[in-house]
Design an enzyme around this catalytic site. Structure first.
Site, PDB file in Angstrom:
ATOM      1  N   HIS A 207       0.896  -1.179   0.000  1.00  0.00           N
ATOM      2  CA  HIS A 207       0.000   0.000   0.000  1.00  0.00           C
ATOM      3  C   HIS A 207       0.928   1.220   0.000  1.00  0.00           C
ATOM      4  O   HIS A 207       1.426   1.637   1.040  1.00  0.00           O
ATOM      5  CB  HIS A 207      -0.869  -0.073   1.259  1.00  0.00           C
ATOM      6  CG  HIS A 207      -1.748   1.097   1.514  1.00  0.00           C
ATOM      7  ND1 HIS A 207      -3.119   1.042   1.424  1.00  0.00           N
ATOM      8  CD2 HIS A 207      -1.480   2.374   1.900  1.00  0.00           C
ATOM      9  CE1 HIS A 207      -3.645   2.216   1.742  1.00  0.00           C
ATOM     10  NE2 HIS A 207      -2.668   3.046   2.038  1.00  0.00           N
ATOM     11  N   HIS A 209       1.831   5.113  -0.764  1.00  0.00           N
ATOM     12  CA  HIS A 209       1.510   6.509  -1.104  1.00  0.00           C
ATOM     13  C   HIS A 209       2.676   7.025  -1.943  1.00  0.00           C
ATOM     14  O   HIS A 209       3.791   6.487  -1.885  1.00  0.00           O
ATOM     15  CB  HIS A 209       1.287   7.321   0.176  1.00  0.00           C
ATOM     16  CG  HIS A 209      -0.036   7.019   0.827  1.00  0.00           C
ATOM     17  ND1 HIS A 209      -1.122   7.836   0.729  1.00  0.00           N
ATOM     18  CD2 HIS A 209      -0.437   5.946   1.554  1.00  0.00           C
ATOM     19  CE1 HIS A 209      -2.149   7.296   1.377  1.00  0.00           C
ATOM     20  NE2 HIS A 209      -1.758   6.143   1.889  1.00  0.00           N
ATOM     21  N   CYS A 240      -3.458  11.493   3.791  1.00  0.00           N
ATOM     22  CA  CYS A 240      -3.889  10.900   5.049  1.00  0.00           C
ATOM     23  C   CYS A 240      -4.145  12.041   6.009  1.00  0.00           C
ATOM     24  O   CYS A 240      -3.272  12.888   6.204  1.00  0.00           O
ATOM     25  CB  CYS A 240      -2.849   9.939   5.620  1.00  0.00           C
ATOM     26  SG  CYS A 240      -3.347   9.288   7.236  1.00  0.00           S
TER      27      CYS A 240
HETATM   28  P1  HMG Z   1     -11.300   7.911  20.741  1.00  0.00           P
HETATM   29  O1  HMG Z   1     -11.655   9.357  20.886  1.00  0.00           O
HETATM   30  O2  HMG Z   1     -10.090   7.436  21.447  1.00  0.00           O
HETATM   31  O3  HMG Z   1     -12.462   6.908  21.084  1.00  0.00           O
HETATM   32  O4  HMG Z   1     -11.146   7.592  19.198  1.00  0.00           O
HETATM   33  P2  HMG Z   1     -13.760   6.960  21.930  1.00  0.00           P
HETATM   34  O5  HMG Z   1     -14.170   5.526  22.097  1.00  0.00           O
HETATM   35  O6  HMG Z   1     -13.537   7.788  23.169  1.00  0.00           O
HETATM   36  O7  HMG Z   1     -14.827   7.685  20.994  1.00  0.00           O
HETATM   37  C1  HMG Z   1     -14.793   9.053  20.676  1.00  0.00           C
HETATM   38  C2  HMG Z   1     -16.077   9.431  19.967  1.00  0.00           C
HETATM   39  O8  HMG Z   1     -16.170   8.735  18.739  1.00  0.00           O
HETATM   40  C3  HMG Z   1     -17.334   9.064  20.746  1.00  0.00           C
HETATM   41  O9  HMG Z   1     -18.334   9.999  20.369  1.00  0.00           O
HETATM   42  C4  HMG Z   1     -17.689   7.717  20.170  1.00  0.00           C
HETATM   43  O10 HMG Z   1     -19.053   7.441  20.292  1.00  0.00           O
HETATM   44  C5  HMG Z   1     -17.312   7.887  18.716  1.00  0.00           C
HETATM   45  P3  HMG Z   1     -18.754  11.197  21.360  1.00  0.00           P
HETATM   46  O11 HMG Z   1     -19.153  10.513  22.628  1.00  0.00           O
HETATM   47  O12 HMG Z   1     -17.523  12.027  21.522  1.00  0.00           O
HETATM   48  O13 HMG Z   1     -19.850  11.846  20.624  1.00  0.00           O
HETATM   49  N1  HMG Z   1     -16.920   6.634  18.057  1.00  0.00           N
HETATM   50  C6  HMG Z   1     -17.417   6.217  16.880  1.00  0.00           C
HETATM   51  N2  HMG Z   1     -18.326   6.749  16.057  1.00  0.00           N
HETATM   52  C7  HMG Z   1     -18.596   6.037  14.935  1.00  0.00           C
HETATM   53  N3  HMG Z   1     -17.999   4.885  14.613  1.00  0.00           N
HETATM   54  C8  HMG Z   1     -17.088   4.324  15.420  1.00  0.00           C
HETATM   55  C9  HMG Z   1     -16.774   5.000  16.617  1.00  0.00           C
HETATM   56  N4  HMG Z   1     -15.919   4.731  17.626  1.00  0.00           N
HETATM   57  C10 HMG Z   1     -16.022   5.734  18.505  1.00  0.00           C
HETATM   58  N5  HMG Z   1     -16.514   3.180  15.083  1.00  0.00           N
HETATM   59  C11 HMG Z   1     -11.199   6.103  17.321  1.00  0.00           C
HETATM   60  C12 HMG Z   1     -10.746   6.314  18.758  1.00  0.00           C
HETATM   61  C13 HMG Z   1     -10.487   4.868  16.802  1.00  0.00           C
HETATM   62  C14 HMG Z   1     -12.715   5.906  17.308  1.00  0.00           C
HETATM   63  C15 HMG Z   1     -10.801   7.361  16.501  1.00  0.00           C
HETATM   64  O14 HMG Z   1      -9.458   7.618  16.731  1.00  0.00           O
HETATM   65  C16 HMG Z   1     -11.050   7.182  15.034  1.00  0.00           C
HETATM   66  O15 HMG Z   1     -12.180   7.041  14.582  1.00  0.00           O
HETATM   67  N6  HMG Z   1      -9.987   7.207  14.237  1.00  0.00           N
HETATM   68  C17 HMG Z   1     -10.116   7.019  12.796  1.00  0.00           C
HETATM   69  C18 HMG Z   1      -8.846   7.354  12.148  1.00  0.00           C
HETATM   70  C19 HMG Z   1      -8.968   7.113  10.666  1.00  0.00           C
HETATM   71  O16 HMG Z   1      -9.987   6.749  10.128  1.00  0.00           O
HETATM   72  N7  HMG Z   1      -7.831   7.381   9.985  1.00  0.00           N
HETATM   73  C20 HMG Z   1      -7.742   7.229   8.575  1.00  0.00           C
HETATM   74  C21 HMG Z   1      -7.782   5.792   8.139  1.00  0.00           C
HETATM   75  S1  HMG Z   1      -6.270   4.922   8.422  1.00  0.00           S
HETATM   76  C22 HMG Z   1      -5.315   5.278   7.027  1.00  0.00           C
HETATM   77  O17 HMG Z   1      -5.685   6.081   6.210  1.00  0.00           O
HETATM   78  C23 HMG Z   1      -4.046   4.499   6.864  1.00  0.00           C
HETATM   79  C24 HMG Z   1      -4.148   3.417   5.771  1.00  0.00           C
HETATM   80  O18 HMG Z   1      -4.516   3.992   4.518  1.00  0.00           O
HETATM   81  C25 HMG Z   1      -2.777   2.732   5.617  1.00  0.00           C
HETATM   82  C26 HMG Z   1      -1.655   3.762   5.417  1.00  0.00           C
HETATM   83  O19 HMG Z   1      -1.576   4.434   4.385  1.00  0.00           O
HETATM   84  O20 HMG Z   1      -0.874   3.878   6.384  1.00  0.00           O
HETATM   85  C27 HMG Z   1      -5.170   2.341   6.145  1.00  0.00           C
HETATM   86 MG    MG Z   2      -3.157   4.893   3.149  1.00  0.00          MG
END
Ligand code: HMG
Ligand code: MG
Length: 308
Positions: A207, A209, A240
């Site tokens: 993967h 970039h 990202c």
């Molecule tokens: P957190 O703040 O530590 O977790 O986030 P939390 O459990 O305290 O939840 C915070 C809030 O999010 C709460 O809402 C939860 O209800 C909600 P509030 O009470 O504040 O209103 N929540 C959710 N809502 C919907 N769906 C869920 C969910 N979980 C919690 N599943 C968490 C931890 C993991 C949730 C957060 O950090 C997060 O969502 N991160 C996402 C990061 C992301 O998507 N990054 C991009 C993708 S990865 C990428 O691009 C890399 C990749 O391409 C490979 C590469 O290139 O390296 C794959």
């Molecule tokens: Mg990626």
């Protein structure tokens, strides 16, 4: 090591690409993009993320997107699931594959998913178990495998360590991700040489970039290591949100052009993907950064102009 005769291209533009767009991309556009990609022959499309909408607002409509797409038999529709809540969303949306996403760098793990590497594995364990119970495929994505925006150098041993932990969780496939596109072919080969010692080669993916313009060279290097799965993003969409300055994944059109030139079968129609790259770039008002895509569009337009 023989170069594979056939590879699987996982189209990640909709998720990895669009997640970075500031303006919300209408759900109908996302659905049309996925439908067109399926029709072009992709066996695997990353279609949505069930993550916190506060962290990644662009992916907030994952359930609607998954409900609206036409499912092409044989195509795997994957979604990102950082925790059990995300898994429930994935299950309700009838995803075929869930993606748990960790990192080989502690700093990136904190920035991206707000926990340490060890905590992330603990969080993923029940997700992986639930996926197994429901018969869903599991993919593990290892970010920063070739370098980290915060930590810099990432030891190969750290990548191997996360791959082993993902393997223990029962991952069907594991992605070696160059999140910020800093890797070069030599490092790419070293990392794949190491991870293939602990996980089956045919279930590892690259993967890449393209921030430093090395992605195609890295794919070529990974092919020499016998790697058969590559991620790519139509029109080179993306970046990202937690890796500032990182550009999108390598453009799908460029990867297909490379594979076609090498005589490696992908099962995907390049001309259709070129048209899709034009469609999505125009729809969201973003430059198409695929070199092959732009060249083939210009060629087609000049041929059409010469016909009238
Ligand atoms: P957190 O703040 O530590 O977790 O986030 P939390 O459990 O305290 O939840 C915070 C809030 O999010 C709460 O809402 C939860 O209800 C909600 P509030 O009470 O504040 O209103 N929540 C959710 N809502 C919907 N769906 C869920 C969910 N979980 C919690 N599943 C968490 C931890 C993991 C949730 C957060 O950090 C997060 O969502 N991160 C996402 C990061 C992301 O998507 N990054 C991009 C993708 S990865 C990428 O691009 C890399 C990749 O391409 C490979 C590469 O290139 O390296 C794959
Ligand atoms: Mg990626």
């Amino acid at each position: 090591m023989a170069v594979p005769k056939q590879v699987k291209i996982v189209e990640v533009g909709l998720r990895d690409g669009l997640q970075n767009e500031k303006e919300f991309v209408p759900t109908a556009t996302k659905i049309e993009l996925i439908n067109r990609l399926s029709a072009a022959g992709f066996r695997n499309v990353e279609a949505a993320s069930f993550v916190s909408p506060k962290w990644v607002p662009q992916m907030a409509d994952g359930a609607e997107v998954m409900a609206g797409i036409e499912r092409r038999p044989g195509t795997i529709y994957s979604v990102l699931t950082p925790n059990l809540r995300g898994f429930e969303g994935a299950l309700a949306a009838r995803a075929d594959e869930i993606v748990i996403f960790g990192a080989a760098s502690e700093a990136f793990s904190q920035k991206n998913i707000n926990c340490s590497i060890a905590e992330s594995i603990e969080r993923f364990a029940p997700v992986a178990q639930a996926a197994k119970e429901h018969g869903l495929r599991i993919r593990g994505s290892v970010s920063c495998a070739l370098g980290c925006p915060y930590q810099g150098e990432v030891p190969v041993a750290s990548v191997v360590d996360v791959v082993q932990r993902f393997a223990a969780l029962g991952c069907d496939e594991i992605d070696i991700a160059d999140t910020i596109g800093v890797g070069t072919p030599k490092r790419t080969r070293e990392v794949f040489e190491a991870v293939t010692q602990v996980f089956p080669r045919e279930r590892l993916s690259g993967h890449f970039h393209d921030t430093y313009g090395q992605a195609l060279a890295n794919i070529y290097a990974a092919l020499q290591e016998g790697i058969e799965i590559y991620h790519a993003s139509v029109a080179g969409l993306g970046g990202c949100p937690y890796a500032k300055g990182a550009t999108g994944n390598v453009a799908t059109e460029d990867v297909l052009y490379l594979m076609n030139g090498l005589g490696i079968v992908t099962g995907i129609d390049l001309a259709q993907v070129v048209a899709i790259g034009d469609f999505i770039s125009t729809s969201i008002g973003r430059p198409n950064v695929s070199r092959a895509g732009k060249a083939l569009l210009a060629k087609a337009r000049s041929e059409a102009a010469n016909c009238v």
